[in-house]
Motif scaffolding. Structure first.
Motif, PDB file in Angstrom:
ATOM      1  N   UNK A 105       0.817  -1.215   0.000  1.00  0.00           N
ATOM      2  CA  UNK A 105       0.000   0.000   0.000  1.00  0.00           C
ATOM      3  C   UNK A 105       0.850   1.264   0.000  1.00  0.00           C
ATOM      4  N   UNK A 106       2.062   1.193   0.472  1.00  0.00           N
ATOM      5  CA  UNK A 106       2.982   2.338   0.437  1.00  0.00           C
ATOM      6  C   UNK A 106       3.947   2.224  -0.740  1.00  0.00           C
ATOM      7  N   UNK A 107       3.644   1.333  -1.647  1.00  0.00           N
ATOM      8  CA  UNK A 107       4.542   1.045  -2.754  1.00  0.00           C
ATOM      9  C   UNK A 107       4.376   1.963  -3.935  1.00  0.00           C
ATOM     10  N   UNK A 108       5.189   1.687  -4.919  1.00  0.00           N
ATOM     11  CA  UNK A 108       5.185   2.463  -6.147  1.00  0.00           C
ATOM     12  C   UNK A 108       6.557   2.377  -6.792  1.00  0.00           C
ATOM     13  N   UNK A 109       6.912   3.416  -7.533  1.00  0.00           N
ATOM     14  CA  UNK A 109       8.164   3.427  -8.286  1.00  0.00           C
ATOM     15  C   UNK A 109       8.995   4.656  -7.947  1.00  0.00           C
ATOM     16  N   UNK A 110      10.308   4.464  -7.954  1.00  0.00           N
ATOM     17  CA  UNK A 110      11.301   5.523  -7.812  1.00  0.00           C
ATOM     18  C   UNK A 110      12.284   5.391  -8.957  1.00  0.00           C
ATOM     19  N   UNK A 111      13.073   6.413  -9.159  1.00  0.00           N
ATOM     20  CA  UNK A 111      14.169   6.297 -10.113  1.00  0.00           C
ATOM     21  C   UNK A 111      15.152   5.252  -9.605  1.00  0.00           C
ATOM     22  N   UNK A 112      15.722   4.496 -10.511  1.00  0.00           N
ATOM     23  CA  UNK A 112      16.690   3.469 -10.153  1.00  0.00           C
ATOM     24  C   UNK A 112      18.089   4.030  -9.936  1.00  0.00           C
ATOM     25  N   UNK A 113      18.335   5.220 -10.461  1.00  0.00           N
ATOM     26  CA  UNK A 113      19.599   5.928 -10.246  1.00  0.00           C
ATOM     27  C   UNK A 113      19.327   7.414 -10.421  1.00  0.00           C
ATOM     28  N   UNK A 114      20.261   8.265 -10.054  1.00  0.00           N
ATOM     29  CA  UNK A 114      20.005   9.704 -10.147  1.00  0.00           C
ATOM     30  C   UNK A 114      19.621  10.143 -11.563  1.00  0.00           C
ATOM     31  N   UNK A 115      18.726  11.124 -11.640  1.00  0.00           N
ATOM     32  CA  UNK A 115      18.228  11.622 -12.929  1.00  0.00           C
ATOM     33  C   UNK A 115      19.365  12.137 -13.809  1.00  0.00           C
ATOM     34  N   UNK A 116      20.437  12.620 -13.202  1.00  0.00           N
ATOM     35  CA  UNK A 116      21.595  13.109 -13.959  1.00  0.00           C
ATOM     36  C   UNK A 116      22.305  11.971 -14.688  1.00  0.00           C
ATOM     37  N   UNK A 117      22.102  10.753 -14.220  1.00  0.00           N
ATOM     38  CA  UNK A 117      22.794   9.588 -14.776  1.00  0.00           C
ATOM     39  C   UNK A 117      21.931   8.772 -15.741  1.00  0.00           C
ATOM     40  N   UNK A 118      20.726   9.245 -16.028  1.00  0.00           N
ATOM     41  CA  UNK A 118      19.841   8.535 -16.953  1.00  0.00           C
ATOM     42  C   UNK A 118      19.715   9.371 -18.226  1.00  0.00           C
TER      43      UNK A 118
END
Length: 154
Positions: free
Chosen positions: A60-73
């Motif tokens: 219920x507290x789940x979802x998605x985050x970036x897997x690495x910093x946005x500068x590195x994608x």
């Protein structure tokens, strides 16, 4: 050159995740915010997760985050994660093309187009696309509220 819906949706989802790193975002929330079909986004996010560009948490507290910093994608990372190849012509990469006679120079042009697109996409990060974007709920601070070291004399 064709930019797939998968690549477009993937970049847009990553931009949403990069904008709010304090909490996980759900696919439903991202789909609604970006006006992306939910079922299609779910498959795209699966590709991004397998490539390590996003990470997930169940519950219920789940979802998605970036897997690495946005500068590195980079945009190239995203396109390769969801499409596998940057550019194809009739199912082949430009590297393998060869034409006879007067068309013999054309594969070199296609390779140059791919190399140019690859360079631009490799140099463009998710963070750079956000640039100075601020959501409407978070206006830019007033100049007087900035520390003196950050103020610019006019």
């Amino acid at each position: 050159m064709h930019i797939s819906a998968k690549a477009d949706y993937a970049v847009r989802a990553l931009l949403e995740l990069a904008l709010d790193t304090a909490r996980p975002l759900t696919c439903e929330g991202i789909a609604s915010s970006q006006e992306i079909p939910f079922r299609f986004l779910k498959a795209v996010v699966g590709d991004l997760r397998r490539a390590g560009l996003v990470r997930s948490q169940r519950g219920c507290e789940g979802g998605y985050w970036l897997g690495r910093p946005a500068e590195e994608i980079s945009l190239l990372d995203v396109a390769l994660a969801v499409d596998g190849e940057l550019m194809t012509l009739r199912g082949e990469t430009p590297a393998g093309l060869a034409y006879p006679g007067p068309a013999s120079g054309l594969p070199g042009i296609w390779r140059a187009v791919e190399a140019g697109a690859r360079r631009i996409m490799e140099e463009t990060s998710i963070a750079s696309l956000l640039g100075g974007y601020r959501p409407a709920a978070a206006p830019a601070p007033e100049p007087s509220a900035q520390p003196a070291a950050e103020r610019v004399a006019v």
